[in-house]
Motif scaffolding. Structure first.
Motif, PDB file in Angstrom:
ATOM      1  N   ARG A 116     -44.844   7.849   8.439  1.00  0.00           N
ATOM      2  CA  ARG A 116     -44.059   7.902   9.609  1.00  0.00           C
ATOM      3  C   ARG A 116     -44.571   9.301  10.153  1.00  0.00           C
ATOM      4  NH1 ARG A 116     -40.091   6.773   5.953  1.00  0.00           N
ATOM      5  NH2 ARG A 116     -38.786   4.576   6.400  1.00  0.00           N
ATOM      6  N   VAL A 117     -45.078   9.378  11.587  1.00  0.00           N
ATOM      7  CA  VAL A 117     -45.685  10.286  12.015  1.00  0.00           C
ATOM      8  C   VAL A 117     -44.918  10.646  13.491  1.00  0.00           C
ATOM      9  CG1 VAL A 117     -47.670  11.886  12.878  1.00  0.00           C
ATOM     10  CG2 VAL A 117     -47.829  10.295  10.685  1.00  0.00           C
ATOM     11  N   TYR A 118     -44.423  11.587  13.988  1.00  0.00           N
ATOM     12  CA  TYR A 118     -43.882  12.047  15.204  1.00  0.00           C
ATOM     13  C   TYR A 118     -44.719  13.465  15.708  1.00  0.00           C
ATOM     14  CZ  TYR A 118     -41.183  14.272  18.863  1.00  0.00           C
ATOM     15  OH  TYR A 118     -40.589  14.698  20.015  1.00  0.00           O
ATOM     16  N   SER A 119     -45.405  13.178  16.946  1.00  0.00           N
ATOM     17  CA  SER A 119     -45.618  14.337  17.629  1.00  0.00           C
ATOM     18  C   SER A 119     -45.489  14.349  18.984  1.00  0.00           C
ATOM     19  CB  SER A 119     -47.453  13.960  17.619  1.00  0.00           C
ATOM     20  OG  SER A 119     -48.055  14.949  18.241  1.00  0.00           O
ATOM     21  N   SER A 120     -44.999  15.671  19.030  1.00  0.00           N
ATOM     22  CA  SER A 120     -44.541  15.979  20.658  1.00  0.00           C
ATOM     23  C   SER A 120     -45.750  16.242  21.635  1.00  0.00           C
ATOM     24  CB  SER A 120     -43.370  16.646  20.712  1.00  0.00           C
ATOM     25  OG  SER A 120     -43.815  17.989  20.165  1.00  0.00           O
ATOM     26  N   THR A 121     -46.684  16.855  21.050  1.00  0.00           N
ATOM     27  CA  THR A 121     -47.750  17.600  21.788  1.00  0.00           C
ATOM     28  C   THR A 121     -49.237  16.977  21.584  1.00  0.00           C
ATOM     29  OG1 THR A 121     -47.974  19.276  20.340  1.00  0.00           O
ATOM     30  CG2 THR A 121     -46.438  19.802  22.091  1.00  0.00           C
ATOM     31  N   LEU A 122     -49.421  16.377  20.527  1.00  0.00           N
ATOM     32  CA  LEU A 122     -51.119  16.031  20.451  1.00  0.00           C
ATOM     33  C   LEU A 122     -50.993  14.487  19.853  1.00  0.00           C
ATOM     34  CD1 LEU A 122     -51.958  19.303  18.178  1.00  0.00           C
ATOM     35  CD2 LEU A 122     -52.729  18.538  20.461  1.00  0.00           C
ATOM     36  N   ILE A 123     -52.194  13.899  20.001  1.00  0.00           N
ATOM     37  CA  ILE A 123     -52.400  12.455  19.307  1.00  0.00           C
ATOM     38  C   ILE A 123     -52.385  12.834  18.008  1.00  0.00           C
ATOM     39  CG2 ILE A 123     -53.951  10.660  19.213  1.00  0.00           C
ATOM     40  CD1 ILE A 123     -53.270  11.192  22.193  1.00  0.00           C
ATOM     41  N   PRO A 124     -51.630  12.015  17.136  1.00  0.00           N
ATOM     42  CA  PRO A 124     -51.779  12.209  15.741  1.00  0.00           C
ATOM     43  C   PRO A 124     -52.813  12.268  14.812  1.00  0.00           C
ATOM     44  CG  PRO A 124     -49.636  10.606  16.539  1.00  0.00           C
ATOM     45  CD  PRO A 124     -51.010  10.956  17.538  1.00  0.00           C
ATOM     46  N   GLY A 125     -53.036  13.329  14.029  1.00  0.00           N
ATOM     47  CA  GLY A 125     -54.283  13.238  13.409  1.00  0.00           C
ATOM     48  C   GLY A 125     -54.890  11.903  12.734  1.00  0.00           C
ATOM     49  N   LEU A 126     -54.227  11.073  12.403  1.00  0.00           N
ATOM     50  CA  LEU A 126     -54.558   9.994  11.907  1.00  0.00           C
ATOM     51  C   LEU A 126     -55.222   9.104  12.917  1.00  0.00           C
ATOM     52  CD1 LEU A 126     -52.281   8.911   8.958  1.00  0.00           C
ATOM     53  CD2 LEU A 126     -54.642   9.770   8.859  1.00  0.00           C
ATOM     54  N   LEU A 127     -54.872   9.459  14.056  1.00  0.00           N
ATOM     55  CA  LEU A 127     -55.488   8.444  15.302  1.00  0.00           C
ATOM     56  C   LEU A 127     -56.371   9.349  16.126  1.00  0.00           C
ATOM     57  CD1 LEU A 127     -51.976   6.621  16.635  1.00  0.00           C
ATOM     58  CD2 LEU A 127     -53.897   5.816  14.880  1.00  0.00           C
ATOM     59  N   GLN A 128     -56.751  10.577  15.631  1.00  0.00           N
ATOM     60  CA  GLN A 128     -57.987  11.240  16.525  1.00  0.00           C
ATOM     61  C   GLN A 128     -59.198  10.887  16.488  1.00  0.00           C
ATOM     62  OE1 GLN A 128     -57.088  15.259  15.666  1.00  0.00           O
ATOM     63  NE2 GLN A 128     -54.989  15.337  16.249  1.00  0.00           N
ATOM     64  N   THR A 129     -60.121  10.745  17.512  1.00  0.00           N
ATOM     65  CA  THR A 129     -61.568  10.669  17.589  1.00  0.00           C
ATOM     66  C   THR A 129     -62.153  11.796  17.025  1.00  0.00           C
ATOM     67  OG1 THR A 129     -61.584  11.022  19.797  1.00  0.00           O
ATOM     68  CG2 THR A 129     -61.351   8.887  19.278  1.00  0.00           C
ATOM     69  N   GLU A 130     -63.328  11.850  16.953  1.00  0.00           N
ATOM     70  CA  GLU A 130     -64.271  12.998  16.485  1.00  0.00           C
ATOM     71  C   GLU A 130     -64.100  13.971  17.676  1.00  0.00           C
ATOM     72  OE1 GLU A 130     -67.978  14.353  14.084  1.00  0.00           O
ATOM     73  OE2 GLU A 130     -67.761  12.111  13.922  1.00  0.00           O
ATOM     74  N   GLY A 131     -64.393  13.516  18.681  1.00  0.00           N
ATOM     75  CA  GLY A 131     -64.536  14.444  19.704  1.00  0.00           C
ATOM     76  C   GLY A 131     -63.133  15.031  20.086  1.00  0.00           C
TER      77      GLY A 131
END
Length: 284
Positions: A116-131
């Motif tokens: 369970r991941v909640y993020s208020s400011t960034l795209i969650p790390g597990l969904l981040q693209t390399e760029g």
């Protein structure tokens, strides 16, 4: 005044200090007598009992031996080590580089069933693209005076780590504030690619992607610090200076409650995709 997430770590340290103080008093020893028996200055005893200095495993063993409580040594050592692992400063975690920090989580992720991941400011790390990850981690590396190329290498490692999203045996519940879609990390192309990937990732069978609209009129929960809940047994909270790991069941329950309330305010499916598409349009 709000309670810092690091308070649970300090409370754990104080619990260890309290047990050691009780052992000393139960043995009828003064601070000076305990210090003499252990072979250190009495000021060290006071610092440990007041939770200003964390005792080493050898310190705990010597303390218990001086109090005739060798049978409690192993338990107290474990309790003390757990207290110190709860609050880990980033500057210590990245000593070997940010890439190694990313790699260190791989096995833990493979062993976790429910994220369970909640993020208020960034795209969650597990969904981040390399760029996107490279833009973010390069900024972090520069802020923490790490080698310039460390952020790019860490980004590649983060994407490799994120493959767990495609592996069987896991479930992922992601929550984001809509504002996170608008904070640009990396260049225009990297951000566009990141938002585009969210449209794909949100459709993965094991993934639930919820976005809390900025237009929500009534909020049962205010925006919180980014936190991750792993299998109901660990909560990891990200601060600017440190990572706080919470294992106390009552505190985990608090984060679970907050997560469910935040989840009830989010939109999913077509409504979530519409917010992402709108964010992509705002890039042009």
């Amino acid at each position: 005044m709000p309670i810092s997430p690091s308070s649970s770590a300090q409370a754990a340290r104080q619990a260890v200090a309290g047990r050691l103080r009780d052992l000393r008093k139960g043995a009828g020893l003064t601070v000076t007598e305990l210090a003499s028996a252990c072979g250190w200055h009495h000021a060290k005893t006071s610092r440990i009992e007041n939770a200003r200095t964390a005792p080493s495993a050898k310190d705990v063993a010597a303390w218990c031996r001086a109090c005739g409580a060798d049978d409690q040594s192993a338990d107290l050592v474990a309790q003390s080590l757990n207290a110190e692992s709860m609050y880990r400063e980033w500057r210590h975690q990245v000593r070997a580089g940010m890439r190694q920090l990313q790699d260190s989580w791989v096995q833990f992720y493979r062993d976790t069933g429910l994220f369970r991941v909640y993020s208020s400011t960034l795209i969650p790390g597990l969904l981040q693209t390399e760029g996107y990850a490279a833009g973010l981690l390069t900024s972090i590396a520069a802020f923490r005076d790490l080698p310039v190329n460390d952020g790019a290498e860490a980004a590649a490692a983060r994407v490799q780590r994120s493959r767990v999203v495609h592996e069987p045996g896991h479930r992922f519940l992601f929550l984001m504030e809509e504002a996170a879609l608008g904070y640009q990390m990396g260049d225009h192309e990297a951000m566009a690619a990141q938002l585009g990937y969210l449209l794909t990732a949100g459709a993965l069978p094991a993934v639930s992607l919820g976005i809390i609209p900025a237009s929500s009129r009534t909020r049962g929960q205010w925006p919180h610090e980014t936190f991750h809940i792993y299998d109901d047994t660990l909560v990891s909270v990200e601060l600017l200076s440190a990572e706080v790991n919470i294992t106390q069941p009552s505190e985990i329950a608090l984060y679970l409650r907050a997560f469910e309330e935040l989840r009830s305010m989010a939109v999913y499916g077509a409504d979530a995709r519409a917010l992402i598409v709108r964010a992509i349009g705002a890039l042009r």
